[in-house]
Write an enzyme that holds these catalytic residues in place. Structure first.
Site, PDB file in Angstrom:
ATOM      1  N   GLY A  13       0.854  -1.195   0.000  1.00 16.16           N
ATOM      2  CA  GLY A  13       0.000   0.000   0.000  1.00 16.16           C
ATOM      3  C   GLY A  13       0.885   1.237   0.000  1.00 16.16           C
ATOM      4  N   GLY A  16      -0.523   4.596  -1.028  1.00 20.16           N
ATOM      5  CA  GLY A  16      -1.788   4.982  -0.388  1.00 20.16           C
ATOM      6  C   GLY A  16      -1.682   6.190   0.543  1.00 20.16           C
ATOM      7  CG  LEU A  18      -1.367   4.636   7.103  1.00 21.90           C
ATOM      8  CD1 LEU A  18      -2.084   5.428   8.182  1.00 21.90           C
ATOM      9  CD2 LEU A  18      -1.418   3.153   7.437  1.00 21.90           C
ATOM     10  CB  ALA A  19       2.150   4.809   2.454  1.00 17.97           C
ATOM     11  NE  ARG A  47      -4.371  -2.341  -7.377  1.00 17.17           N
ATOM     12  CZ  ARG A  47      -5.655  -2.084  -7.267  1.00 17.17           C
ATOM     13  NH1 ARG A  47      -6.543  -2.926  -7.743  1.00 17.17           N
ATOM     14  NH2 ARG A  47      -6.077  -0.985  -6.685  1.00 17.17           N
ATOM     15  CG  ASP A  86      -2.960  -7.565  -7.964  1.00 18.75           C
ATOM     16  OD1 ASP A  86      -3.236  -7.902  -6.797  1.00 18.75           O
ATOM     17  OD2 ASP A  86      -3.824  -7.309  -8.827  1.00 18.75           O
ATOM     18  CB  VAL A  87      -1.292  -8.206  -2.469  1.00 19.96           C
ATOM     19  CG1 VAL A  87      -0.413  -7.034  -2.096  1.00 19.96           C
ATOM     20  CG2 VAL A  87      -2.753  -7.833  -2.440  1.00 19.96           C
ATOM     21  CE  LYS A 149      -9.291   2.445  12.842  1.00 22.41           C
ATOM     22  NZ  LYS A 149     -10.125   3.294  13.595  1.00 22.41           N
ATOM     23  CG  ASP A 178      -5.641   1.455  19.155  1.00 23.29           C
ATOM     24  OD1 ASP A 178      -5.642   2.666  18.882  1.00 23.29           O
ATOM     25  OD2 ASP A 178      -6.579   0.878  19.731  1.00 23.29           O
ATOM     26  CG  HIS A 179      -3.710   6.058  15.230  1.00 24.37           C
ATOM     27  ND1 HIS A 179      -4.727   5.423  14.594  1.00 24.37           N
ATOM     28  CD2 HIS A 179      -4.166   7.287  15.525  1.00 24.37           C
ATOM     29  CE1 HIS A 179      -5.764   6.227  14.524  1.00 24.37           C
ATOM     30  NE2 HIS A 179      -5.454   7.365  15.077  1.00 24.37           N
ATOM     31  CG  HIS A 241      -9.111   4.016  18.531  1.00 22.93           C
ATOM     32  ND1 HIS A 241      -7.916   3.462  18.136  1.00 22.93           N
ATOM     33  CD2 HIS A 241      -9.719   4.426  17.391  1.00 22.93           C
ATOM     34  CE1 HIS A 241      -7.815   3.539  16.815  1.00 22.93           C
ATOM     35  NE2 HIS A 241      -8.892   4.107  16.337  1.00 22.93           N
TER      36      HIS A 241
HETATM   37  N1  LIG Z   1      -5.408   6.718   5.980  1.00 18.69           N
HETATM   38  C1  LIG Z   1      -5.393   6.740   7.289  1.00 18.69           C
HETATM   39  O1  LIG Z   1      -5.192   7.780   7.917  1.00 18.69           O
HETATM   40  C2  LIG Z   1      -5.611   5.470   8.089  1.00 18.69           C
HETATM   41  C3  LIG Z   1      -5.753   5.582   9.478  1.00 18.69           C
HETATM   42  C4  LIG Z   1      -5.933   4.419  10.230  1.00 18.69           C
HETATM   43  C5  LIG Z   1      -5.962   3.188   9.602  1.00 18.69           C
HETATM   44  N2  LIG Z   1      -5.839   3.102   8.248  1.00 18.69           N
HETATM   45  C6  LIG Z   1      -5.838   1.772   7.643  1.00 18.69           C
HETATM   46  O2  LIG Z   1      -4.687   1.645   6.829  1.00 18.69           O
HETATM   47  C7  LIG Z   1      -4.964   0.861   5.702  1.00 18.69           C
HETATM   48  C8  LIG Z   1      -4.642   1.641   4.443  1.00 18.69           C
HETATM   49  O3  LIG Z   1      -5.435   2.809   4.404  1.00 18.69           O
HETATM   50  P1  LIG Z   1      -5.210   3.972   3.327  1.00 18.69           P
HETATM   51  O4  LIG Z   1      -6.082   5.084   3.775  1.00 18.69           O
HETATM   52  O5  LIG Z   1      -3.778   4.233   3.114  1.00 18.69           O
HETATM   53  O6  LIG Z   1      -5.865   3.310   2.016  1.00 18.69           O
HETATM   54  P2  LIG Z   1      -5.687   3.747   0.492  1.00 18.69           P
HETATM   55  O7  LIG Z   1      -5.247   5.162   0.373  1.00 18.69           O
HETATM   56  O8  LIG Z   1      -6.922   3.303  -0.210  1.00 18.69           O
HETATM   57  O9  LIG Z   1      -4.481   2.832   0.032  1.00 18.69           O
HETATM   58  C9  LIG Z   1      -4.625   1.488  -0.355  1.00 18.69           C
HETATM   59  C10 LIG Z   1      -3.332   1.027  -0.983  1.00 18.69           C
HETATM   60  O10 LIG Z   1      -3.486  -0.335  -1.381  1.00 18.69           O
HETATM   61  C11 LIG Z   1      -3.017  -0.477  -2.729  1.00 18.69           C
HETATM   62  N3  LIG Z   1      -3.725  -1.610  -3.317  1.00 18.69           N
HETATM   63  C12 LIG Z   1      -5.052  -1.783  -3.455  1.00 18.69           C
HETATM   64  N4  LIG Z   1      -5.321  -2.968  -4.003  1.00 18.69           N
HETATM   65  C13 LIG Z   1      -4.128  -3.582  -4.221  1.00 18.69           C
HETATM   66  C14 LIG Z   1      -3.730  -4.835  -4.752  1.00 18.69           C
HETATM   67  N5  LIG Z   1      -4.632  -5.736  -5.196  1.00 18.69           N
HETATM   68  N6  LIG Z   1      -2.426  -5.124  -4.792  1.00 18.69           N
HETATM   69  C15 LIG Z   1      -1.497  -4.240  -4.374  1.00 18.69           C
HETATM   70  N7  LIG Z   1      -1.803  -3.048  -3.849  1.00 18.69           N
HETATM   71  C16 LIG Z   1      -3.104  -2.710  -3.789  1.00 18.69           C
HETATM   72  C17 LIG Z   1      -3.315   0.868  -3.361  1.00 18.69           C
HETATM   73  O11 LIG Z   1      -2.501   1.178  -4.442  1.00 18.69           O
HETATM   74  P3  LIG Z   1      -2.838   0.808  -5.974  1.00 18.69           P
HETATM   75  O12 LIG Z   1      -4.197   1.314  -6.251  1.00 18.69           O
HETATM   76  O13 LIG Z   1      -1.741   1.502  -6.739  1.00 18.69           O
HETATM   77  O14 LIG Z   1      -2.717  -0.666  -6.075  1.00 18.69           O
HETATM   78  C18 LIG Z   1      -2.931   1.816  -2.201  1.00 18.69           C
HETATM   79  O15 LIG Z   1      -1.543   2.007  -2.159  1.00 18.69           O
HETATM   80  C19 LIG Z   1      -6.417   0.432   5.836  1.00 18.69           C
HETATM   81  O16 LIG Z   1      -6.454  -0.800   6.500  1.00 18.69           O
HETATM   82  C20 LIG Z   1      -7.005   1.510   6.734  1.00 18.69           C
HETATM   83  O17 LIG Z   1      -8.133   1.063   7.447  1.00 18.69           O
HETATM   84  C21 LIG Z   1      -5.665   4.229   7.482  1.00 18.69           C
END
Ligand SMILES: NC(=O)c1ccc[n+]([C@@H]2O[C@H](COP(=O)([O-])OP(=O)(O)OC[C@H]3O[C@@H](n4cnc5c(N)ncnc54)[C@H](OP(=O)(O)O)[C@@H]3O)[C@@H](O)[C@H]2O)c1
Length: 506
Positions: A13, A16, A18-19, A47, A86-87, A149, A178-179, A241
């Protein structure tokens, strides 16, 4: 000897939200402080067909607010590599392994690997299974898994996921994020309790009337409608939390401040939280969903009008409830919890409400009954966010003639400079994972017990159709949330809506 800070991070990810918002800036902070040196590398995977160059540009753009010099940013980003992947495709893991092994050699990483699953939870099981079957996990170094989570959507799914993960990673190598546990003031709960005799000596049902925990959000669901509509506030906030905070407040003092001892006490505390039957759920928990509303001249749409939300959704955006803890220390002390979206203000805080003095002596003669026999309670408030600090409200004498008492508040807040410069939760947690310290992560037994507690609430609610929407955006939730405390003779200590109402802004 292997240095634990020589490490390869693989971030699933990697493109994404979060990253980009949390992980790269946190890694940069660790790098700047010398917690990551020459011997680290990061593989970002997703991907999208990005090149290393493009990936590094993205990484550099995510750390701009930390004001790096050009040279520093480039040097940091040079440790980052991108692998399109792709995972779900088993063949892709071979290229990932090849790259991982190359980087291990180039940066002398001693086989140490941290896998960060910053992806939707449905992929967790697949990724972990492939890490083993494709021999990406190493034999010579440590292999740790950081997992976001939600961990399951009920006890059974959490159990199934955990079984899959355990095939590859032993419990001490699983770091369930759990941040909130990385937040300064959540960690401060233990300091307040165990470093101050005036509190710890009173931390029980003889002196505490009730405990209130509020996790309030002013925002709505924003762009998370698709995810949130299948989750709701109970699973999104209470299961993780809020129950973690309950455990930290309710646990017995650990014999040492170590991961093992703290964990043992938290698990015991969670096991003492009563699992309600259906009738008890309906008496002790209320749910809500926000309607349109206005606050301070701003108009807000209802939850059902939000993007990617079912227009007839019965998902709750608000929960208030009373937990009962059946042990010697807490018997009879309600732990009220409340969380919701589109509330009056953003704020996470804990109010410890102490019992009244046994008799109010502030009357002028023994024959005269006292007009108002109750004094305002002493309240210890712990402010978690956005401000950090604590306050203690006491009763003092009003200045002047006569003898009236008035509430006085002793306050301490961390300065905004201190808050800004203190490590961000993700930075602390990443460093903990590097050190192999799981204290501030959720152990499987905590997760399992939290699901047991929450599953019965969900099941009871699923029997009936809620009367939604039932609170206006900009308020502190439905009427029933206030009645919940009133029927016990209490009230919410934190009522930010009052302030707006008094000024005609709500
Ligand atoms: N964002 C936050 O602040 C936050 C806070 C707490 C928890 N979380 C948790 O963290 C996790 C990620 O959240 P996010 O907000 O970062 O989500 P996001 O922005 O939707 O990112 C999802 C990532 O997964 C990749 N992905 C999707 N399908 C894939 C596949 N089949 N193979 C490989 N890569 C794939 C996407 O990239 P591609 O489309 O390029 O494949 C993207 O990098 C979730 O579990 C979320 O509940 C997020």
């Amino acid at each position: 000897m292997s240095n634990e800070k020589n490490v390869l991070f693989t971030i699933f990810g990697g493109t994404g939200d979060l990253a980009q918002r949390k992980l790269y800036p946190s890694l940069f902070r660790l790098y700047k402080k010398g917690n990551l040196g020459k011997h680290f590398a990061v593989i970002g995977t997703a991907r999208r067909p990005w090149s290393d160059e493009h990936y590094r540009e993205v990484v550099i753009s995510t750390i701009q607010s930390l004001n790096p010099s050009d040279e520093e940013a480039k040097e940091f980003a040079s440790h980052f590599y991108y692998q399109s992947h792709d995972v779900n495709d088993s063949t892709h893991y071979a290229t990932l392994k090849e790259l991982a092994d190359q980087l291990d050699e180039r940066y002398q990483l001693d086989g140490n690997r941290i896998y960060y699953l910053a992806m939707a939870p449905q992929f967790f099981g697949t990724i972990v299974a492939h890490l083993k079957s494709q021999k990406i996990v190493t034999e010579n170094g440590y292999n740790r898994l950081i997992i976001e989570k939600p961990f399951g959507s009920d006890y059974q799914s959490a159990y199934d996921l955990n079984e899959k993960i355990r095939q590859v990673f032993p419990e001490p190598d699983i770091f369930r994020i759990d941040h909130y546990l990385g937040k300064e003031m959540i960690q401060n709960i233990s300091a307040i309790r165990f470093a101050n005799n005036i509190f710890e000596s009173q931390w029980n049902n003889r002196y505490i009337d009730n405990i209130q925990i509020t996790f309030g959000e002013a925002l709505g669901v924003e762009d998370r409608g698709g995810y949130y509509d299948h989750s709701g506030a109970l699973k999104d906030m209470v299961q993780n939390h809020i129950l973690q905070v309950v455990a930290l407040l309710a646990m017995e003092p650990p014999v040492a401040f170590s991961e093992k001892e703290i964990r043992a006490e938290k698990i015991k505390a969670l096991k003492a939280v009563r699992i309600y039957d259906q009738q008890e759920v309906l008496e002790n928990f209320v749910r809500g969903q926000y309607d349109q509303g206005q606050l301070d001249g701003k108009m807000f749409k209802s939850y059902r009008e939000e993007d990617k939300v079912d227009p007839a959704s019965t998902t709750e955006t608000f929960v208030a409830g009373k937990f009962t803890i059946d042990n010697f220390r807490w018997s009879g002390v309600p732990f009220y919890v409340r969380t919701g979206k589109r509330l009056t203000e953003k704020g996470t805080r804990i109010n410890i409400v102490f019992k009244q003095v046994p008799v109010n002596v502030f009357k002028t003669s023994v024959d005269e009954p006292c007009e108002d026999t109750t004094l305002p309670p002493n309240v210890l408030t712990i402010y978690i966010q956005p401000t950090e600090g604590f306050s203690l409200s006491l009763n003092g004498k009003e200045v002047g003639q006569g003898f009236n008492t008035e509430p006085i508040k002793l306050e301490y807040r961390n300065s905004s400079e201190m808050v800004e410069n203190s490590p961000e939760a993700y930075e602390k947690l990443l460093l903990d994972a590097l050190k192999g310290d799981g204290t501030n992560f959720s152990h499987w037994e905590e997760v399992a017990q939290s699901w047991h507690i929450v599953d019965v609430i969900r099941q009871a609610w699923d029997q009936t159709k809620p009367d939604f929407p039932n609170y206006k955006a900009g308020t502190m939730g439905p009427e029933a949330a206030f009645k919940l405390l009133e029927k016990d003779g209490f009230e919410w200590i934190w009522q930010p809506d009052e302030w707006y109402r008094e000024r005609g802004k709500l």
